[in-house]
Design an enzyme around this catalytic site. Sequence first.
Site, PDB file in Angstrom:
ATOM      1  N   ALA A  53       0.798  -1.234   0.000  1.00 34.58           N
ATOM      2  CA  ALA A  53       0.000   0.000   0.000  1.00 34.58           C
ATOM      3  C   ALA A  53       0.838   1.295   0.000  1.00 34.58           C
ATOM      4  O   ALA A  53       0.664   2.144  -0.876  1.00 34.58           O
ATOM      5  CB  ALA A  53      -0.970  -0.044   1.168  1.00 34.58           C
ATOM      6  N   ASP A 240      -4.109  -2.733   3.742  1.00 37.86           N
ATOM      7  CA  ASP A 240      -4.258  -1.901   2.543  1.00 37.86           C
ATOM      8  C   ASP A 240      -5.310  -0.829   2.731  1.00 37.86           C
ATOM      9  O   ASP A 240      -5.340   0.161   2.008  1.00 37.86           O
ATOM     10  CB  ASP A 240      -4.612  -2.777   1.338  1.00 37.86           C
ATOM     11  CG  ASP A 240      -3.413  -3.618   0.951  1.00 37.86           C
ATOM     12  OD1 ASP A 240      -3.195  -4.665   1.603  1.00 37.86           O
ATOM     13  OD2 ASP A 240      -2.675  -3.197   0.057  1.00 37.86           O
TER      14      ASP A 240
HETATM   15  O1  MRU Z   1      -0.992  -7.303  -3.416  1.00 32.77           O
HETATM   16  P1  MRU Z   1       0.072  -6.639  -2.601  1.00 32.77           P
HETATM   17  O2  MRU Z   1       1.366  -7.348  -2.589  1.00 32.77           O
HETATM   18  O3  MRU Z   1       0.226  -5.168  -2.986  1.00 32.77           O
HETATM   19  O4  MRU Z   1      -0.514  -6.661  -1.130  1.00 32.77           O
HETATM   20  C1  MRU Z   1       0.222  -6.081  -0.091  1.00 32.77           C
HETATM   21  C2  MRU Z   1      -0.376  -6.292   1.234  1.00 32.77           C
HETATM   22  O5  MRU Z   1      -1.432  -6.869   1.393  1.00 32.77           O
HETATM   23  C3  MRU Z   1       0.340  -5.678   2.409  1.00 32.77           C
HETATM   24  O6  MRU Z   1       0.132  -6.432   3.572  1.00 32.77           O
HETATM   25  C4  MRU Z   1      -0.212  -4.262   2.640  1.00 32.77           C
HETATM   26  O7  MRU Z   1      -0.131  -3.512   1.463  1.00 32.77           O
HETATM   27  C5  MRU Z   1       0.480  -3.553   3.718  1.00 32.77           C
HETATM   28  S1  MRU Z   1       2.068  -3.012   3.196  1.00 32.77           S
HETATM   29  C6  MRU Z   1       2.873  -2.212   4.406  1.00 32.77           C
END
Ligand code: MRU
Length: 356
Positions: A53, A240
């Site tokens: 995110a 997210d």
């Molecule tokens: O699909 P992604 O790899 O972008 O998903 C990322 C996540 O779910 C993380 O846990 C979230 O973005 C938190 S990042 C600090």
Amino acid sequence: MKIEGKEYRTIWFENNIVKIIDQTKLPHQFIIKDLKSAKDAINAIKVMEVRGAPLIGATAAYGLVLSIIEKNDQSFLKKTAEDLINSRPTAINLKWAIDRMMNKLSSVNDNKILEIALNEAKEICEEDVKFCESIGLNGLKIIEKIYNKKKDTVNILTHCNAGWLATINWGTATSPIYHAHKKGIPVHVWADETRPRNQGANLTSYELNEEKIPNTIIADNTGGILMQRGEVDLCIVGTDRTLANGDVCNKIGTYLKALAAHDNNVPFYVALPSSTIDWNIKNFKDIPIEERNSKELSHIEGLDDKGKIKKVQIYPTKSKAMNLAFDVTPAKYVTGLITEKGVCEASNDALQKMFK
Ligand code: MRU
């Protein structure tokens, strides 16, 4: 944080080019990729060369910088802003970063616009680093408390990658772990593999290895039995999108880990910078959940026996597959939120008190 002993950030700006670490190539290849246009930035977010995110928010901010370099024109800028917001639907950081940039840029028409955009994008990154560091110091207290009682290695389970690769530096869920390690507290991480894209195996385990933090990759369904056996002292995950009532949207599978943690009295914490809070959506069912191409499930990439990268199909050709990328963990299963301002309960009152 370090890769092969050298300090990196996940994104930076150099000679009118945005540099990223191409995360689709990790862990087998370390490739720094150039983003030279707004289109490059949008594509990098869509195909997950950058992901996580906070990092996609920062990339979107730099995407606007690239758009101004290409063509200093307000309608082109607005179109790019829309395309960036729509490049991935679930993480609120995309909209947060674009709104913040556009507040500064939409009324500027002169040649100062590039300087203002660049400063704001850099500020978004610097702020994220500061916030993630504070999350680490706040979360450290939780790990320290467990260690002082247990007097032995603290076993922490995490899901997906909410590490420094998902942010600019430090990470959210991993920041308390890095801080504990620096302080000499023995920690060991259970890294959920995180099918289908394997962010836990490819990214979390990789970055922890580079920082010399003991970790073990587990298949996504293993956490439950480890909790029943008392081999997990706490869970820390990222998010997210966090609703004002404390509901947490994160990588698919997070909810099941929270349920298992609840059943086994294992503390389940969510680490987040305030840029991840969505103050508007009231009902978690209104969060847009990304559904990605089912080929991410049916095909898998890795090294062949000659050390070459190879993609293979693992599902029956005739089978259908469904690839939902996120789920929601209701606030009642969250022990606490670790934020840059401190640790609070996952509730409306606590979040209001902390941030409003
Ligand atoms: O699909 P992604 O790899 O972008 O998903 C990322 C996540 O779910 C993380 O846990 C979230 O973005 C938190 S990042 C600090």
